[in-house]
Design a protein around this motif. Structure first.
Motif, PDB file in Angstrom:
ATOM      1  N   GLU A  53       0.813  -1.279   0.068  1.00 30.03           N
ATOM      2  CA  GLU A  53      -0.024  -0.066  -0.082  1.00 30.03           C
ATOM      3  C   GLU A  53       0.803   1.194   0.119  1.00 30.03           C
ATOM      4  N   ILE A  54       2.075   1.352   0.604  1.00 34.08           N
ATOM      5  CA  ILE A  54       2.992   2.268   0.418  1.00 34.08           C
ATOM      6  C   ILE A  54       3.321   2.621  -0.845  1.00 34.08           C
ATOM      7  N   SER A  55       3.757   1.586  -1.522  1.00 31.35           N
ATOM      8  CA  SER A  55       4.048   1.647  -2.870  1.00 31.35           C
ATOM      9  C   SER A  55       2.979   2.327  -3.772  1.00 31.35           C
ATOM     10  N   LEU A  56       1.812   1.662  -3.554  1.00 27.04           N
ATOM     11  CA  LEU A  56       0.643   2.124  -4.332  1.00 27.04           C
ATOM     12  C   LEU A  56       0.245   3.584  -4.098  1.00 27.04           C
ATOM     13  N   LEU A  57       0.528   4.056  -2.901  1.00 31.13           N
ATOM     14  CA  LEU A  57       0.189   5.348  -2.513  1.00 31.13           C
ATOM     15  C   LEU A  57       1.255   6.167  -3.267  1.00 31.13           C
ATOM     16  N   THR A  58       2.454   5.811  -3.264  1.00 31.64           N
ATOM     17  CA  THR A  58       3.335   6.581  -4.027  1.00 31.64           C
ATOM     18  C   THR A  58       3.167   6.546  -5.562  1.00 31.64           C
ATOM     19  N   GLY A  59       2.942   5.556  -6.071  1.00 33.37           N
ATOM     20  CA  GLY A  59       2.530   5.623  -7.460  1.00 33.37           C
ATOM     21  C   GLY A  59       1.309   6.306  -7.990  1.00 33.37           C
ATOM     22  N   MET A  60       0.381   6.408  -7.217  1.00 29.82           N
ATOM     23  CA  MET A  60      -0.689   7.051  -7.534  1.00 29.82           C
ATOM     24  C   MET A  60      -0.483   8.525  -7.313  1.00 29.82           C
ATOM     25  N   ALA A  61       0.611   8.860  -6.431  1.00 33.96           N
ATOM     26  CA  ALA A  61       0.593  10.168  -6.259  1.00 33.96           C
ATOM     27  C   ALA A  61       1.482  10.574  -7.547  1.00 33.96           C
ATOM     28  N   ALA A  62       2.396   9.858  -8.147  1.00 30.47           N
ATOM     29  CA  ALA A  62       3.264   9.990  -9.184  1.00 30.47           C
ATOM     30  C   ALA A  62       2.256  10.246 -10.430  1.00 30.47           C
ATOM     31  N   ALA A  63       1.473   9.407 -10.599  1.00 32.39           N
ATOM     32  CA  ALA A  63       0.374   9.464 -11.660  1.00 32.39           C
ATOM     33  C   ALA A  63      -0.445  10.961 -11.705  1.00 32.39           C
ATOM     34  N   GLU A  64      -0.898  11.354 -10.602  1.00 33.61           N
ATOM     35  CA  GLU A  64      -1.233  12.582 -10.585  1.00 33.61           C
ATOM     36  C   GLU A  64      -0.626  13.766 -10.723  1.00 33.61           C
ATOM     37  N   LEU A  65       0.854  13.738 -10.405  1.00 34.38           N
ATOM     38  CA  LEU A  65       1.740  14.827 -10.980  1.00 34.38           C
ATOM     39  C   LEU A  65       1.724  14.588 -12.433  1.00 34.38           C
ATOM     40  N   MET A  66       1.815  13.568 -13.010  1.00 34.81           N
ATOM     41  CA  MET A  66       2.078  13.518 -14.535  1.00 34.81           C
ATOM     42  C   MET A  66       0.748  13.924 -15.191  1.00 34.81           C
ATOM     43  N   ILE A  67      -0.196  13.495 -14.937  1.00 37.97           N
ATOM     44  CA  ILE A  67      -1.463  13.920 -15.289  1.00 37.97           C
ATOM     45  C   ILE A  67      -1.689  15.728 -15.386  1.00 37.97           C
ATOM     46  N   GLU A  68      -1.286  15.975 -13.967  1.00 34.87           N
ATOM     47  CA  GLU A  68      -1.547  17.537 -14.090  1.00 34.87           C
ATOM     48  C   GLU A  68      -0.530  18.363 -14.935  1.00 34.87           C
ATOM     49  N   ALA A  69       0.665  17.558 -15.196  1.00 40.41           N
ATOM     50  CA  ALA A  69       1.769  18.262 -16.127  1.00 40.41           C
ATOM     51  C   ALA A  69       1.698  17.940 -17.353  1.00 40.41           C
ATOM     52  N   GLY A  70       0.527  16.908 -17.884  1.00 38.74           N
ATOM     53  CA  GLY A  70       0.391  16.518 -19.116  1.00 38.74           C
ATOM     54  C   GLY A  70       1.586  15.994 -20.015  1.00 38.74           C
ATOM     55  N   ILE A  71       2.306  14.991 -19.142  1.00 38.96           N
ATOM     56  CA  ILE A  71       3.496  14.159 -19.600  1.00 38.96           C
ATOM     57  C   ILE A  71       3.773  13.169 -18.635  1.00 38.96           C
ATOM     58  N   GLY A  72       3.775  11.940 -19.275  1.00 39.01           N
ATOM     59  CA  GLY A  72       4.514  10.956 -18.444  1.00 39.01           C
ATOM     60  C   GLY A  72       3.989   9.435 -19.059  1.00 39.01           C
ATOM     61  N   VAL A  73       4.068   8.405 -18.176  1.00 36.13           N
ATOM     62  CA  VAL A  73       3.622   7.087 -18.678  1.00 36.13           C
ATOM     63  C   VAL A  73       2.965   6.465 -17.440  1.00 36.13           C
ATOM     64  N   LEU A  74       1.830   5.835 -17.760  1.00 33.45           N
ATOM     65  CA  LEU A  74       0.929   5.367 -16.599  1.00 33.45           C
ATOM     66  C   LEU A  74       0.972   4.013 -16.929  1.00 33.45           C
ATOM     67  N   ARG A  75       0.531   3.217 -15.761  1.00 34.07           N
ATOM     68  CA  ARG A  75      -0.099   1.750 -15.810  1.00 34.07           C
ATOM     69  C   ARG A  75      -1.383   1.752 -15.996  1.00 34.07           C
ATOM     70  N   THR A  76      -2.177   1.423 -16.924  1.00 35.88           N
ATOM     71  CA  THR A  76      -3.651   1.370 -17.374  1.00 35.88           C
ATOM     72  C   THR A  76      -4.247   0.005 -17.350  1.00 35.88           C
TER      73      THR A  76
END
Length: 469
Positions: A237-260
């Motif tokens: 869950e700590i890893s998932l918490l971090t991965g979800m935070a990373a996804a939000e950062l990338m979505i807000e910035a409009g650049i990145g790569v997500l696991r979907t």
């Protein structure tokens, strides 16, 4: 020979999947050169060596990607310090090591030795967050409220020094005895909060029977059922918490790569409802899939079958890269929200690139050009790698299953019908040894306990056949 033991080697399997036996001379030379001097002047780093971080991994792990420290924030909130191995400090873009990692995609775990993403001099030594030594890291600090929701995220490069290497068993024992390491004493509290939130998000986590290969008491290989460990789930869950935070950062910035993973359609959910009804599993009209699954005992045969069927709702997993316009589908149905891989760069290729995006956008910098160029190619590379990893894992389990059962044709076993097929065939889970296999002549319904007879073992083709007794 007991049911639980077999002998053989995996050389033919390695050849069949063309698994590399070593790294190229150029990649090894780069790794050896940088192991003692990781990109010294490339990245400024905060000194975080005073944080009492610890690692929590399976026993015997050497490729340590993460180290954590959980603190109380105020009266009821949390501060999570999560240090991730900074693999980008060791791998030069465009070099031989980078090229080899792109071809491999991820570390493959085989019973007789791993096929690593990076040479062991990095993965198990210079880049690994081993205790008592200073290591370059990417340090995430997440402030989490009393309900388990993050409200502030900071990510930067730092020097860290892990205090201790812990494993799931030692952490569980210490928690049970009331003597947990102070750095992870809050793990049960925060882990439970995050798991409750996962259910509320509609996260789907099918608890299908998990097999594991171990060494037998007299040598050879054994198949055992992999236990579900509370500490392992809280740690995840700590890893998932971090991965979800990373996804939000990338979505807000409009650049990145997500696991979907796309949301399952209504037809798939309706099918699962009908399966639950046939299995006698209660499903209130207002309840979602996650809520129903969370209330089941996965050890019950009917629950086991429903969990197995839920896997059908998680089809279409992949990676979504973007640079500019954010795509419509950015969620992960298994997690219940957007998610990105950033916490295992020693073992998985995509994490190195996603991490660089997060570092850049949080610092207000441009994403490095070498990352931007790689983004469109990462979904293909990781897709190929994931497929190969899944095939290799399945082949290893099937091979050991054939070895273990080779001398037991004609023997009967207890099992559970998981999924019915056509013409009386079904997928059954045999309890001991724990084997997933096709079974002929099945008249029992899904979720029913049955007795099956082993009719054939083909060791060369890794196939076992059963029939209902």
């Amino acid at each position: 020979m007991a049911h639980g033991q077999g002998a053989g080697d995996f050389a033919s399997l390695r050849a069949e999947f063309a698994l590399p036996e070593s790294f190229s001379p150029g990649a090894l030379a780069e790794a050896e050169a940088v192991a003692s001097d990781p990109a010294p002047g490339c990245h400024p780093r905060e000194d975080a060596t005073g944080l009492p971080l610890v690692t929590v991994d399976p026993p015997g792990s050497k490729d340590l990607d993460q180290a954590m420290l959980l603190e109380r924030r105020g009266r009821s909130g949390f501060r999570v310090h999560y240090a991730i191995a900074d693999v980008a400090a060791f791998v030069s873009p465009g070099g031989a090591l980078d090229a080899e990692a792109r071809g491999r995609g991820q570390t493959l775990y085989l019973p007789d030795g791993n096929v690593e993403l990076h040479p062991a001099i990095l993965s198990e030594h210079a880049a690994s967050l081993l205790p008592g030594v200073v290591r370059p890291s990417v340090l995430w600090t997440l402030d989490v409220d009393a309900d388990g929701e993050p409200f502030a995220v900071r990510v930067r490069r730092a020097w860290v020094r892990s205090q201790e290497r812990l494993d799931y068993d030692t952490v569980a024992t210490a928690l049970r005895d009331g003597t947990p390491h102070p750095s992870v004493a809050l793990l049960p509290e925060l882990g439970r909060l995050r798991r409750e939130l996962a259910m509320l998000r509609g996260a789907l986590e099918p608890q299908v029977p998990e097999q594991r290969i171990s060494t037998g008491p007299q040598g050879g290989w054994a198949l055992v059922r992999r236990p579900r460990h509370d500490v392992e789930e809280w740690n995840a869950e700590i890893s998932l918490l971090t991965g979800m935070a990373a996804a939000e950062l990338m979505i807000e910035a409009g650049i990145g790569v997500l696991r979907t993973v796309p949301e399952a359609g209504d037809d798939a959910v309706d099918w699962l409802r009908r399966s639950a009804r046939a299995l006698g599993v209660p499903w209130p009209d207002t309840a979602g899939v996650a809520e129903v699954l969370s209330g089941l005992d996965p050890a019950e045969p009917s629950s086991l079958a429903l969990h197995a069927g839920t896997v059908r709702l998680l089809r279409g997993a992949g990676y979504t890269a973007f640079d500019g316009e954010v795509p419509d589908c950015v969620g992960h149905a298994g997690i219940g929200g957007p998610y990105a891989h950033v916490t295992a760069p020693i073992r998985r290729l995509v994490d190195r690139f996603a991490t660089e995006v997060c570092l850049a956008v949080t610092a207000g910098d441009e994403v490095p050009e070498w990352v931007r160029r790689a983004l469109p190619e990462l979904p293909r590379l990781m897709g190929l790698s994931d497929a190969r990893a899944s095939q290799v894992e399945r082949a290893c389990l099937d091979q050991v299953g054939a070895w273990v059962l080779a001398d037991h044709v004609g023997t009967t076993f207890d099992g559970v019908v998981l999924r019915s097929g056509s013409s009386g065939t079904a997928e059954v889970f045999v309890e001991n040894p724990p084997v997933l296999a096709r079974c002929a002549g099945v008249t029992a319904q899904e979720g029913t306990e049955v007795t099956v007879r082993l009719t054939e073992v083909d060791v060369a083709n890794r196939r076992v056949c059963f029939e209902q007794a």
